[in-house]
Motif scaffolding. Structure first.
Motif, PDB file in Angstrom:
ATOM      1  N   PHE A  66      14.750 -22.456 -13.963  1.00 35.05           N
ATOM      2  CA  PHE A  66      13.325 -22.522 -14.291  1.00 35.05           C
ATOM      3  C   PHE A  66      13.074 -22.777 -15.780  1.00 35.05           C
ATOM      4  O   PHE A  66      12.262 -23.617 -16.145  1.00 35.05           O
ATOM      5  CB  PHE A  66      12.643 -21.228 -13.849  1.00 35.05           C
ATOM      6  N   THR A  67      13.767 -22.059 -16.643  1.00 33.50           N
ATOM      7  CA  THR A  67      13.583 -22.312 -18.085  1.00 33.50           C
ATOM      8  C   THR A  67      14.016 -23.719 -18.438  1.00 33.50           C
ATOM      9  O   THR A  67      13.303 -24.458 -19.121  1.00 33.50           O
ATOM     10  CB  THR A  67      14.395 -21.303 -18.918  1.00 33.50           C
ATOM     11  N   GLY A  81       8.285 -27.147  -3.448  1.00 34.16           N
ATOM     12  CA  GLY A  81       8.366 -25.882  -4.150  1.00 34.16           C
ATOM     13  C   GLY A  81       9.661 -25.143  -3.873  1.00 34.16           C
ATOM     14  O   GLY A  81      10.527 -25.645  -3.152  1.00 34.16           O
ATOM     15  N   PRO A  82       9.843 -23.954  -4.447  1.00 37.25           N
ATOM     16  CA  PRO A  82       8.785 -23.239  -5.163  1.00 37.25           C
ATOM     17  C   PRO A  82       8.524 -23.721  -6.586  1.00 37.25           C
ATOM     18  O   PRO A  82       7.458 -23.492  -7.123  1.00 37.25           O
ATOM     19  CB  PRO A  82       9.300 -21.795  -5.187  1.00 37.25           C
ATOM     20  N   SER A  83       9.508 -24.391  -7.204  1.00 41.50           N
ATOM     21  CA  SER A  83       9.337 -24.756  -8.614  1.00 41.50           C
ATOM     22  C   SER A  83       9.240 -26.257  -8.860  1.00 41.50           C
ATOM     23  O   SER A  83       9.041 -26.685  -9.992  1.00 41.50           O
ATOM     24  CB  SER A  83      10.490 -24.177  -9.447  1.00 41.50           C
ATOM     25  N   PHE A  84       9.417 -27.074  -7.830  1.00 39.75           N
ATOM     26  CA  PHE A  84       9.265 -28.527  -7.955  1.00 39.75           C
ATOM     27  C   PHE A  84      10.183 -29.070  -9.053  1.00 39.75           C
ATOM     28  O   PHE A  84       9.751 -29.784  -9.952  1.00 39.75           O
ATOM     29  CB  PHE A  84       7.804 -28.887  -8.248  1.00 39.75           C
ATOM     30  N   SER A 105       2.553 -31.500 -10.220  1.00 41.37           N
ATOM     31  CA  SER A 105       3.977 -31.858 -10.097  1.00 41.37           C
ATOM     32  C   SER A 105       4.165 -33.083  -9.210  1.00 41.37           C
ATOM     33  O   SER A 105       4.883 -34.025  -9.558  1.00 41.37           O
ATOM     34  CB  SER A 105       4.770 -30.682  -9.523  1.00 41.37           C
ATOM     35  N   GLY A 106       3.520 -33.057  -8.043  1.00 37.53           N
ATOM     36  CA  GLY A 106       3.644 -34.196  -7.135  1.00 37.53           C
ATOM     37  C   GLY A 106       3.035 -35.451  -7.714  1.00 37.53           C
ATOM     38  O   GLY A 106       3.589 -36.555  -7.581  1.00 37.53           O
ATOM     39  N   ASP A 108      19.654 -18.787   0.395  1.00 35.48           N
ATOM     40  CA  ASP A 108      18.693 -18.607   1.495  1.00 35.48           C
ATOM     41  C   ASP A 108      17.269 -18.845   1.009  1.00 35.48           C
ATOM     42  O   ASP A 108      16.446 -19.455   1.711  1.00 35.48           O
ATOM     43  CB  ASP A 108      18.822 -17.210   2.092  1.00 35.48           C
ATOM     44  N   PHE A 109      16.960 -18.353  -0.197  1.00 36.04           N
ATOM     45  CA  PHE A 109      15.608 -18.545  -0.724  1.00 36.04           C
ATOM     46  C   PHE A 109      15.336 -20.015  -1.004  1.00 36.04           C
ATOM     47  O   PHE A 109      14.268 -20.548  -0.643  1.00 36.04           O
ATOM     48  CB  PHE A 109      15.421 -17.730  -2.005  1.00 36.04           C
ATOM     49  N   ILE A 110      16.272 -20.711  -1.626  1.00 40.04           N
ATOM     50  CA  ILE A 110      16.076 -22.130  -1.939  1.00 40.04           C
ATOM     51  C   ILE A 110      15.906 -22.941  -0.656  1.00 40.04           C
ATOM     52  O   ILE A 110      15.010 -23.787  -0.549  1.00 40.04           O
ATOM     53  CB  ILE A 110      17.263 -22.658  -2.776  1.00 40.04           C
ATOM     54  N   LEU A 111      16.742 -22.649   0.326  1.00 34.86           N
ATOM     55  CA  LEU A 111      16.668 -23.411   1.572  1.00 34.86           C
ATOM     56  C   LEU A 111      15.464 -23.037   2.428  1.00 34.86           C
ATOM     57  O   LEU A 111      15.124 -23.767   3.366  1.00 34.86           O
ATOM     58  CB  LEU A 111      17.954 -23.217   2.385  1.00 34.86           C
TER      59      LEU A 111
END
Length: 615
Positions: free
Chosen positions: A433-434, A147-150, A599-600, A375-378
């Motif tokens: 995301f889009t 995540g968060p969006s896979f 997703s997984g 920072d959020f992605i990591l």
């Protein structure tokens, strides 16, 4: 639509599980394609387009396609008479050169891979994986698995050396796959207008939106539409030309509030309306998951399977979807769409409709914003997930790869020279995301239908992004569009699914309190259900998809096990999501939408399909 284009001889046996693949030859190139209607060919050019790409200065559809392909072959960005939502490959027969290009939103994926002397272009990672000798990309797999969006970021894919076109990217290759030239379309936000609505601005916007719908429905008497109770799908519905046979589809129970709203909208346009409730598709049988993964590589929001498994169109024809990036209401300008900001400024911006202060951008603010995003992605690149995927030894390498891919997106945003810092978040959302996740809604429909989102075309996104944020925020522009456009006025008394009872065209002084009250009641009902552990309790104030009951499907856990019968990820990864499904089933965890679990499972299936004939 699926195709692969290569200078390597393509053995049809490696794709024998794909239906209706046709084998073609262009000079020294082999092609496999399952929809020859996506081909446009002249004496000098051969092109394949996923989506639509047209020159609307011409009247005849064939000439529109030919002219647009010839234009893109030589020009980028395109002139204002060229439009479409597309990814295309254009082969210049005379010079034996290849151009691949995609619009600024890039919702139709297109990949390229150079491996030794072999060169491939395709919109299918499964076909690319089978026909090349490339290995799996561990960083790409990690991004898709976590995540968060896979989702993959930037140009990365799950295959080594295989790149995905970036938004607005145009690339020219020679016949051996050598990259000759690369360009980008940075035309979004380049002519942002005044914060005051100009005379005829609504009329001009609507006129071109109708032109886009006319272009992507041309040549077909039948037009389908995915119809919710929201704003964007009713705008698409209102733009469908008169004389078309309209079929509207909604997923969920007919008694759901959203379904009732959609039914009223359809009736207003004299469209047939079908509602499909098939809860078993949220955790479908393994065969269904495999089939739709192979054909679309876009399984995630399984509500779409409720429609697609139960609709059998007599012929392949257009299906329209709303604007996926939510640009018209500026929903992805996160600073002004937080609950806290709305509460604090309700009177000021919702009732008085005062001008919202925007922050001029500068290099320092952009760097600070980048750091926050990184920072959020990591924050998801932690030992827990590396251990679950048996990738702890590759942690540093994968983090470096993710940072590189994130910089690719940052570079695309920086090249637009956005005037306001608040727009960074919006364009980032469109480019991640889009592009990677919401686009699955178009691509999963694109085998059974020709799926289009007219609001995502080159010319419409330019027009939308150039509306001043003060006009887009809080549906200011959208509400004017609904009130002043003759084709949309007929919907004026029909409320939206988000704000019940009150029509969207009413004043915010009525709508927002109703929306807030509904949200509070929904939150209370959810907490009550979780506390009691009783799935029979009311789930929403107005009936909607009941996720608590979705997890009660009798075959849910067995089907989830079947998805990992051949585990291409790891046992620990499967157990993480299997245990999560069990917790949601027993209300130990909130039974939220199952996209994370699916997703997984889809990634595991995709890896297995690549290996199927390769091994």
């Amino acid at each position: 639509m699926k195709f692969i284009f290569s200078n390597k001889k393509l053995d049809p046996e490696l794709a024998k599980d794909f239906n209706n693949l046709h084998s073609l030859r262009q000079n020294s190139f082999d092609i496999l394609i399952n929809d020859k209607n996506t081909i446009t060919e002249t004496e000098n050019e051969f092109s394949i387009t996923n989506g639509y790409l047209k020159d609307f200065s011409l009247q005849i559809e064939t000439e529109q396609k030919i002219s647009a392909a010839q234009h893109v072959l030589k020009n980028w960005p395109v002139c204002d008479n060229i439009t479409g939502s597309f990814s295309s490959i254009i082969f210049d027969k005379k010079n034996s050169e290849i151009v691949i290009a995609t619009d600024p939103a890039n919702i139709y994926p297109l990949y390229y891979l150079k491996e030794g002397e072999d060169f491939f272009i395709s919109n299918s990672l499964i076909l690319l994986g089978r026909y090349s000798n490339t290995e799996f990309d561990k960083a790409g797999i990690f991004q898709r698995a976590v995540g968060p969006s896979f989702m993959n970021i930037g140009s990365r894919t799950i295959l080594k050396n295989c790149k995905s076109l970036l938004p607005g990217e145009w690339v020219r290759f020679d016949s051996k796959g050598k990259l000759l030239l690369k360009k980008f379309d940075n035309s979004l936000y380049q002519n942002i207008g005044s914060a005051e609505l100009k005379e005829n601005q609504i009329k001009t916007y609507w006129s071109h939106y109708k032109k886009e719908v006319e272009l992507c429905t041309a040549g077909s008497k039948d037009v389908s539409i995915a119809l919710s109770g929201g704003i964007d799908s009713r705008i698409a519905l209102g733009a469908i030309p008169e004389g078309k046979r309209i079929s509207a589809y909604t997923y969920g129970e007919s008694s759901n509030y959203e379904s009732k709203i959609a039914k009223k909208l359809a009736a207003t346009r004299h469209a047939s309306h079908s509602v499909f409730f098939d809860p078993g598709q949220y955790f479908p049988e393994k065969e269904t998951l495999v089939t739709y993964t192979k054909d679309t590589e876009s399984v995630k929001l399984n509500s779409w399977l409720e429609i697609l498994k139960n609709v059998q169109p007599s012929s392949k024809h257009p299906i329209l979807l709303g604007e996926l990036c939510e640009g018209l209401p500026a929903r992805n300008i996160t600073k002004f769409n937080s609950t806290e900001f709305r509460k604090k400024n309700f009177i000021k911006y919702y009732i008085r409709k005062e001008r919202i202060p925007l922050t001029p951008s500068n290099p320092s603010s952009f760097e600070n914003w980048k750091k926050t995003k990184k920072d959020f992605i990591l924050s998801w690149h932690v030992d827990f997930w590396f251990e679950k995927l048996d990738l702890i030894d590759q942690k540093k390498e994968i983090i470096r790869a993710t940072l590189f891919n994130t910089e690719e997106i940052f570079d695309r945003i920086e090249e637009h020279n956005l005037p306001y810092t608040e727009l960074y978040d919006e364009l980032f959302s469109w480019y991640t995301f889009t592009r990677m996740e919401l686009s699955r809604q178009v691509n999963i429909c694109n085998e059974k239908f020709y799926a289009y989102s007219p609001g995502m075309s080159i010319q419409m996104l330019k027009r939308t992004s150039n509306i001043h944020p003060n006009l887009r925020l809080y549906y200011r522009f959208a509400n004017k569009l609904l009130k002043e456009t003759p084709e949309l006025k007929k919907f004026k008394n029909i409320p939206t699914s988000q704000i019940p009872i009150i029509p969207q065209t009413w004043s915010n002084i009525f709508k927002i309190p109703v929306w807030g009250l509904r949200s509070k009641i929904d939150d209370w009902l959810i907490k009550r259900m979780m506390k009691s552990k009783d799935i029979q309790k009311r789930y929403r104030l107005f009936k909607s998809i009941n996720w608590a009951k979705v997890y009660q499907q009798k075959d849910m856990l067995d089907n989830l096990k079947a998805y990992y019968e051949y585990n291409n990820l790891s046992k620990a990864y499967f157990e993480t999501f299997f245990n999560l499904a069990k917790k949601r089933k027993t209300l130990k965890s909130w039974p939220f939408a199952n996209m994370d679990i699916i997703s997984g499972a889809t990634l595991n299936t995709e890896l297995g399909l690549i290996k199927k004939y390769k091994d």
